[in-house]
Design a protein around this motif. Structure first.
Motif, mmCIF file in Angstrom:
data_model
loop_
_atom_site.group_PDB
_atom_site.id
_atom_site.type_symbol
_atom_site.label_atom_id
_atom_site.label_comp_id
_atom_site.label_asym_id
_atom_site.label_seq_id
_atom_site.Cartn_x
_atom_site.Cartn_y
_atom_site.Cartn_z
ATOM 1 N N ASP A 24 0.994 -1.418 0.116
ATOM 2 C CA ASP A 24 -0.317 -0.259 -0.182
ATOM 3 C C ASP A 24 0.896 1.318 0.060
ATOM 4 O OD1 ASP A 24 -2.333 -1.753 -0.337
ATOM 5 O OD2 ASP A 24 -2.791 -1.531 2.272
ATOM 6 N N GLY A 25 0.429 2.390 -0.909
ATOM 7 C CA GLY A 25 0.816 3.476 -0.983
ATOM 8 C C GLY A 25 0.479 4.794 0.402
ATOM 9 N N PRO A 26 1.024 5.781 0.220
ATOM 10 C CA PRO A 26 0.584 6.963 1.581
ATOM 11 C C PRO A 26 -0.765 6.643 1.056
ATOM 12 C CG PRO A 26 2.216 7.688 0.813
ATOM 13 C CD PRO A 26 1.911 5.847 -0.448
ATOM 14 N N THR A 27 -2.255 7.125 2.531
ATOM 15 C CA THR A 27 -3.703 7.611 1.672
ATOM 16 C C THR A 27 -2.843 8.884 1.890
ATOM 17 O OG1 THR A 27 -3.327 7.740 4.495
ATOM 18 C CG2 THR A 27 -3.525 5.460 3.190
ATOM 19 N N ALA A 28 -4.046 9.497 1.234
ATOM 20 C CA ALA A 28 -4.688 10.664 1.358
ATOM 21 C C ALA A 28 -5.903 10.550 2.220
ATOM 22 C CB ALA A 28 -4.987 11.453 -0.790
ATOM 23 N N SER A 29 -7.031 11.519 2.061
ATOM 24 C CA SER A 29 -8.254 12.157 2.135
ATOM 25 C C SER A 29 -8.483 13.329 1.984
ATOM 26 C CB SER A 29 -7.998 11.355 4.236
ATOM 27 O OG SER A 29 -7.497 13.264 4.525
ATOM 28 N N ALA A 30 -9.565 13.405 2.169
ATOM 29 C CA ALA A 30 -10.963 14.987 1.362
ATOM 30 C C ALA A 30 -11.883 14.609 2.380
ATOM 31 C CB ALA A 30 -10.941 15.155 0.103
ATOM 32 N N SER A 31 -12.643 15.404 3.082
ATOM 33 C CA SER A 31 -13.960 15.489 4.297
ATOM 34 C C SER A 31 -14.766 17.172 3.021
ATOM 35 C CB SER A 31 -13.426 15.503 5.466
ATOM 36 O OG SER A 31 -12.762 17.158 5.804
ATOM 37 N N VAL A 32 -15.772 16.514 3.679
ATOM 38 C CA VAL A 32 -17.163 18.209 2.568
ATOM 39 C C VAL A 32 -17.773 18.168 4.488
ATOM 40 C CG1 VAL A 32 -18.363 16.890 1.476
ATOM 41 C CG2 VAL A 32 -18.467 19.162 1.249
ATOM 42 N N THR A 33 -17.946 18.952 4.460
ATOM 43 C CA THR A 33 -19.266 19.561 5.650
ATOM 44 C C THR A 33 -20.739 19.755 5.197
ATOM 45 O OG1 THR A 33 -18.162 19.555 7.051
ATOM 46 C CG2 THR A 33 -20.211 19.922 7.876
ATOM 47 N N VAL A 34 -21.774 18.858 5.313
ATOM 48 C CA VAL A 34 -23.014 20.095 5.015
ATOM 49 C C VAL A 34 -23.086 20.850 5.827
ATOM 50 C CG1 VAL A 34 -25.373 18.967 4.395
ATOM 51 C CG2 VAL A 34 -23.645 17.462 4.393
ATOM 52 N N LEU A 35 -23.414 21.500 5.418
ATOM 53 C CA LEU A 35 -23.964 23.177 5.552
ATOM 54 C C LEU A 35 -25.102 23.654 5.685
ATOM 55 C CD1 LEU A 35 -21.148 25.419 3.703
ATOM 56 C CD2 LEU A 35 -20.930 24.293 6.282
ATOM 57 N N ASN A 36 -25.959 24.747 6.852
ATOM 58 C CA ASN A 36 -26.899 24.773 7.075
ATOM 59 C C ASN A 36 -28.169 25.874 5.573
ATOM 60 O OD1 ASN A 36 -29.544 25.483 8.205
ATOM 61 N ND2 ASN A 36 -28.873 27.748 7.865
ATOM 62 N N THR A 37 -28.433 25.559 5.137
ATOM 63 C CA THR A 37 -29.640 25.041 4.078
ATOM 64 C C THR A 37 -30.712 26.928 4.756
ATOM 65 O OG1 THR A 37 -29.723 24.190 2.993
ATOM 66 C CG2 THR A 37 -30.921 25.824 1.998
ATOM 67 N N ASP A 38 -30.279 28.303 3.964
ATOM 68 C CA ASP A 38 -31.225 28.852 4.670
ATOM 69 C C ASP A 38 -32.724 28.865 3.359
ATOM 70 O OD1 ASP A 38 -29.174 30.458 5.503
ATOM 71 O OD2 ASP A 38 -28.591 31.789 2.962
ATOM 72 N N PRO A 39 -33.074 29.635 4.340
ATOM 73 C CA PRO A 39 -35.172 29.087 4.640
ATOM 74 C C PRO A 39 -35.356 29.675 3.272
ATOM 75 C CG PRO A 39 -34.519 31.152 5.871
ATOM 76 C CD PRO A 39 -32.948 30.334 5.841
ATOM 77 N N VAL A 40 -36.969 30.331 2.882
ATOM 78 C CA VAL A 40 -36.954 30.599 1.969
ATOM 79 C C VAL A 40 -38.396 31.303 2.087
ATOM 80 C CG1 VAL A 40 -37.747 30.518 -0.723
ATOM 81 C CG2 VAL A 40 -35.981 28.800 0.277
ATOM 82 N N LEU A 41 -37.898 33.154 2.255
ATOM 83 C CA LEU A 41 -39.265 33.431 2.521
ATOM 84 C C LEU A 41 -40.498 33.338 1.061
ATOM 85 C CD1 LEU A 41 -39.589 35.464 4.753
ATOM 86 C CD2 LEU A 41 -38.774 36.938 3.657
ATOM 87 N N GLY A 42 -41.428 33.251 1.478
ATOM 88 C CA GLY A 42 -42.622 33.990 1.053
ATOM 89 C C GLY A 42 -43.485 34.418 1.031
ATOM 90 N N GLY A 43 -43.555 35.453 -0.269
ATOM 91 C CA GLY A 43 -43.915 37.070 -0.043
ATOM 92 C C GLY A 43 -42.411 37.743 0.298
ATOM 93 N N PRO A 44 -43.056 39.195 1.281
ATOM 94 C CA PRO A 44 -44.131 39.321 1.848
ATOM 95 C C PRO A 44 -45.496 39.956 1.130
ATOM 96 C CG PRO A 44 -42.492 40.520 2.409
ATOM 97 C CD PRO A 44 -42.806 39.951 1.406
#
Length: 186
Positions: A24-44
């Protein structure tokens, strides 16, 4: 990842290990974090697009959030007041624009805003009472009119009078009196 397996603020990582079959060769990694989704305003929306002094405007909005967060809705008005209603005051002049800003806040850093406006329009003046004196008239008497008028906007008023004798207009203008000597049949 399927949607059901993901949630906001979760971090997903992958570790890659290369292998040539003998080692086996040396390992590599990557990560991602799921972010908050902004609310969607209906109106006003506003309860009216044109208003008079004394009217009450109601601002309403809705919000949805893909993360399932329950958003808090707040309302602000162009005069700095807050709340979902605004009473048009005597300081709001005809032609003024009143604006409501609605904000949806999901409590996790996600915000969406929208605005809507109404225009203050003139309120026509009104006559609340008219009295003629004397109440019994003789041929040579002079009639005098007294009128109670008002204007909700506080605009200065000019009152005009149309005088009729037996259904025919005999005098029009600002005169509050009508002479029987000139206009009554004898």
């Amino acid at each position: 990842f399927p949607t059901a397996s993901t949630s906001k603020h979760s971090t997903y990582e992958v570790v890659v290990t290369p292998s040539d079959g003998t080692g086996d060769g040396p390992t590599a990694s990557a990560s991602v974090t799921v972010l908050n989704t902004d609310p969607v305003l209906g109106g006003p929306t506003l309860s009216a697009s044109t208003v008079h002094r004394g009217d009450v405007l109601t601002c309403a909005a809705t919000a949805t959030d893909a993360d399932g967060d329950v958003s808090t809705l707040s309302y602000g008005w162009s005069d700095g007041s807050t709340g979902s209603t605004y009473t048009v005051s005597s300081s709001d002049a005809s032609g003024d624009t009143i604006t409501c800003t609605a904000t949806a806040d999901d409590g996790d850093g996600g915000i969406d805003t929208g605005t809507v406006s109404a225009t203050v329009v003139n309120t026509p003046p009104s006559v609340s009472g008219v009295t003629l004196t004397p109440s019994t008239v003789q041929t040579n008497d002079t009639l005098t009119v007294s009128a109670s008028t008002s204007d909700a906007d506080g605009d200065p008023l000019t009152v005009s009078y149309d005088w009729y004798v037996s259904g025919a207009m005999v005098l029009s203008g600002s005169s509050t009196t009508l002479s029987g000597v000139s206009y009554f049949n004898k």
